[in-house]
Write a protein that holds these residues in place. Sequence first.
Motif, PDB file in Angstrom:
ATOM      1  N   SER A 118      -0.836  43.959  53.396  1.00  0.00           N
ATOM      2  CA  SER A 118      -0.599  43.393  54.723  1.00  0.00           C
ATOM      3  C   SER A 118      -0.677  44.507  55.746  1.00  0.00           C
ATOM      4  CB  SER A 118       0.778  42.714  54.776  1.00  0.00           C
ATOM      5  OG  SER A 118       1.027  42.183  56.069  1.00  0.00           O
ATOM      6  N   GLY A 119      -1.533  44.324  56.743  1.00  0.00           N
ATOM      7  CA  GLY A 119      -1.720  45.352  57.768  1.00  0.00           C
ATOM      8  C   GLY A 119      -2.194  44.751  59.073  1.00  0.00           C
ATOM      9  N   PRO A 120      -2.687  45.599  59.986  1.00  0.00           N
ATOM     10  CA  PRO A 120      -3.121  45.108  61.302  1.00  0.00           C
ATOM     11  C   PRO A 120      -4.238  44.071  61.226  1.00  0.00           C
ATOM     12  CG  PRO A 120      -2.911  47.505  61.302  1.00  0.00           C
ATOM     13  CD  PRO A 120      -2.767  47.066  59.884  1.00  0.00           C
ATOM     14  N   THR A 121      -5.079  44.143  60.213  1.00  0.00           N
ATOM     15  CA  THR A 121      -6.191  43.194  60.109  1.00  0.00           C
ATOM     16  C   THR A 121      -5.789  41.900  59.418  1.00  0.00           C
ATOM     17  OG1 THR A 121      -6.909  44.232  58.035  1.00  0.00           O
ATOM     18  CG2 THR A 121      -7.893  45.051  60.078  1.00  0.00           C
ATOM     19  N   GLU A 148     -10.339  39.279  48.427  1.00  0.00           N
ATOM     20  CA  GLU A 148     -11.203  40.460  48.358  1.00  0.00           C
ATOM     21  C   GLU A 148     -11.359  40.920  46.922  1.00  0.00           C
ATOM     22  OE1 GLU A 148     -10.220  43.596  51.046  1.00  0.00           O
ATOM     23  OE2 GLU A 148      -9.719  42.226  52.697  1.00  0.00           O
ATOM     24  N   LEU A 149     -12.548  41.449  46.648  1.00  0.00           N
ATOM     25  CA  LEU A 149     -12.885  41.981  45.338  1.00  0.00           C
ATOM     26  C   LEU A 149     -13.366  43.414  45.534  1.00  0.00           C
ATOM     27  CD1 LEU A 149     -13.372  41.638  42.297  1.00  0.00           C
ATOM     28  CD2 LEU A 149     -15.595  40.617  42.845  1.00  0.00           C
ATOM     29  N   TRP A 150     -12.655  44.358  44.907  1.00  0.00           N
ATOM     30  CA  TRP A 150     -12.983  45.772  45.028  1.00  0.00           C
ATOM     31  C   TRP A 150     -13.551  46.266  43.704  1.00  0.00           C
ATOM     32  CZ3 TRP A 150      -8.214  48.355  47.845  1.00  0.00           C
ATOM     33  CH2 TRP A 150      -8.041  47.714  49.090  1.00  0.00           C
ATOM     34  N   PHE A 151     -14.564  47.117  43.782  1.00  0.00           N
ATOM     35  CA  PHE A 151     -15.185  47.677  42.590  1.00  0.00           C
ATOM     36  C   PHE A 151     -14.977  49.192  42.577  1.00  0.00           C
ATOM     37  CE2 PHE A 151     -17.700  43.802  43.333  1.00  0.00           C
ATOM     38  CZ  PHE A 151     -17.549  43.187  42.092  1.00  0.00           C
ATOM     39  N   MET A 195     -13.281  50.656  53.800  1.00  0.00           N
ATOM     40  CA  MET A 195     -11.994  50.791  53.134  1.00  0.00           C
ATOM     41  C   MET A 195     -10.821  50.318  53.987  1.00  0.00           C
ATOM     42  SD  MET A 195     -11.143  54.873  53.308  1.00  0.00           S
ATOM     43  CE  MET A 195     -12.359  55.212  52.043  1.00  0.00           C
ATOM     44  N   LEU A 196     -11.041  50.163  55.310  1.00  0.00           N
ATOM     45  CA  LEU A 196      -9.982  49.677  56.197  1.00  0.00           C
ATOM     46  C   LEU A 196     -10.057  48.172  56.417  1.00  0.00           C
ATOM     47  CD1 LEU A 196      -9.944  52.522  58.871  1.00  0.00           C
ATOM     48  CD2 LEU A 196      -8.512  52.266  56.832  1.00  0.00           C
ATOM     49  N   GLY A 197     -10.987  47.498  55.749  1.00  0.00           N
ATOM     50  CA  GLY A 197     -11.085  46.051  55.846  1.00  0.00           C
ATOM     51  C   GLY A 197     -11.957  45.548  56.970  1.00  0.00           C
ATOM     52  N   VAL A 198     -12.704  46.436  57.614  1.00  0.00           N
ATOM     53  CA  VAL A 198     -13.599  46.038  58.709  1.00  0.00           C
ATOM     54  C   VAL A 198     -14.976  45.731  58.137  1.00  0.00           C
ATOM     55  CG1 VAL A 198     -14.621  46.752  60.899  1.00  0.00           C
ATOM     56  CG2 VAL A 198     -12.303  47.489  60.295  1.00  0.00           C
ATOM     57  N   VAL A 199     -15.572  44.656  58.614  1.00  0.00           N
ATOM     58  CA  VAL A 199     -16.902  44.267  58.135  1.00  0.00           C
ATOM     59  C   VAL A 199     -17.897  45.368  58.484  1.00  0.00           C
ATOM     60  CG1 VAL A 199     -18.743  42.558  58.307  1.00  0.00           C
ATOM     61  CG2 VAL A 199     -16.356  41.826  58.364  1.00  0.00           C
ATOM     62  N   ARG A 200     -18.645  45.785  57.481  1.00  0.00           N
ATOM     63  CA  ARG A 200     -19.639  46.835  57.700  1.00  0.00           C
ATOM     64  C   ARG A 200     -20.809  46.292  58.510  1.00  0.00           C
ATOM     65  NH1 ARG A 200     -19.180  51.384  54.451  1.00  0.00           N
ATOM     66  NH2 ARG A 200     -21.382  51.805  54.818  1.00  0.00           N
ATOM     67  N   ALA A 201     -21.289  47.125  59.463  1.00  0.00           N
ATOM     68  CA  ALA A 201     -22.431  46.721  60.283  1.00  0.00           C
ATOM     69  C   ALA A 201     -23.673  46.635  59.407  1.00  0.00           C
ATOM     70  CB  ALA A 201     -22.645  47.715  61.422  1.00  0.00           C
TER      71      ALA A 201
END
Length: 207
Positions: free
Chosen positions: A40-43, A86-89, A111-117
């Motif tokens: 749980s965080g800002p996003t 979310e699924l992390w590898f 890694m901060l949960g922001v969608v990559r451009a």
Amino acid sequence: MSGGRRSDRALAAAEQVARMRGEVMFLMQRPGSCFDFLVSGPTGTSAIRAERALRIHGSPAEIAVTHAAPIARISAATLAPGISRELWFWSPWGTMRYFRVDGTSLIELDMLGVVRAPLVKGALAGAVRPRWRKSRRKSGGPDPLPGPGPGQSPGTGFHHQKPGTPGPSLAPAGSSDREPAPVRYLRRRAREKGQAGNPAGGTGPTA
């Protein structure tokens, strides 16, 4: 492809990244459990599953096909509204990738949960920029100063002037009413000759 048994090293690496995003709460593992912890965080709040994978390269669509089984389990899991999946590898070589599960599709995150451009396509990356001179002419603005030509140093170019427009004045500031130097010279010579012919200051003989 997953390496089979859940990896403690993958979970430890995922925990370090998750603590960068916010508060981490581990979930009790039961038969059929899908997620490893909540973060749980800002996003917002996300349910995370960490997987060990020998190969994590490729597009999100390719990875979605390779890991269709865990993605299907994550999509079918029951979660409270507002919690993302979310699924992390994690690979044994220490690299990680992060994805948000949207149905059967994957959206890559940092890694901060922001969608990559999205990546810039080659056609756009190598596109030729429009010429500045043409763009300024179309917009009605003044022509730019041309750059120095061959053998010229910066500052030796001349401003391009359109036909019919007055050129810049070369006279110094404040000297627009002053007579040209040749005229001043002739007037001074005339005065000197007049003074030499009439030293007493008279009017001279008349006809």
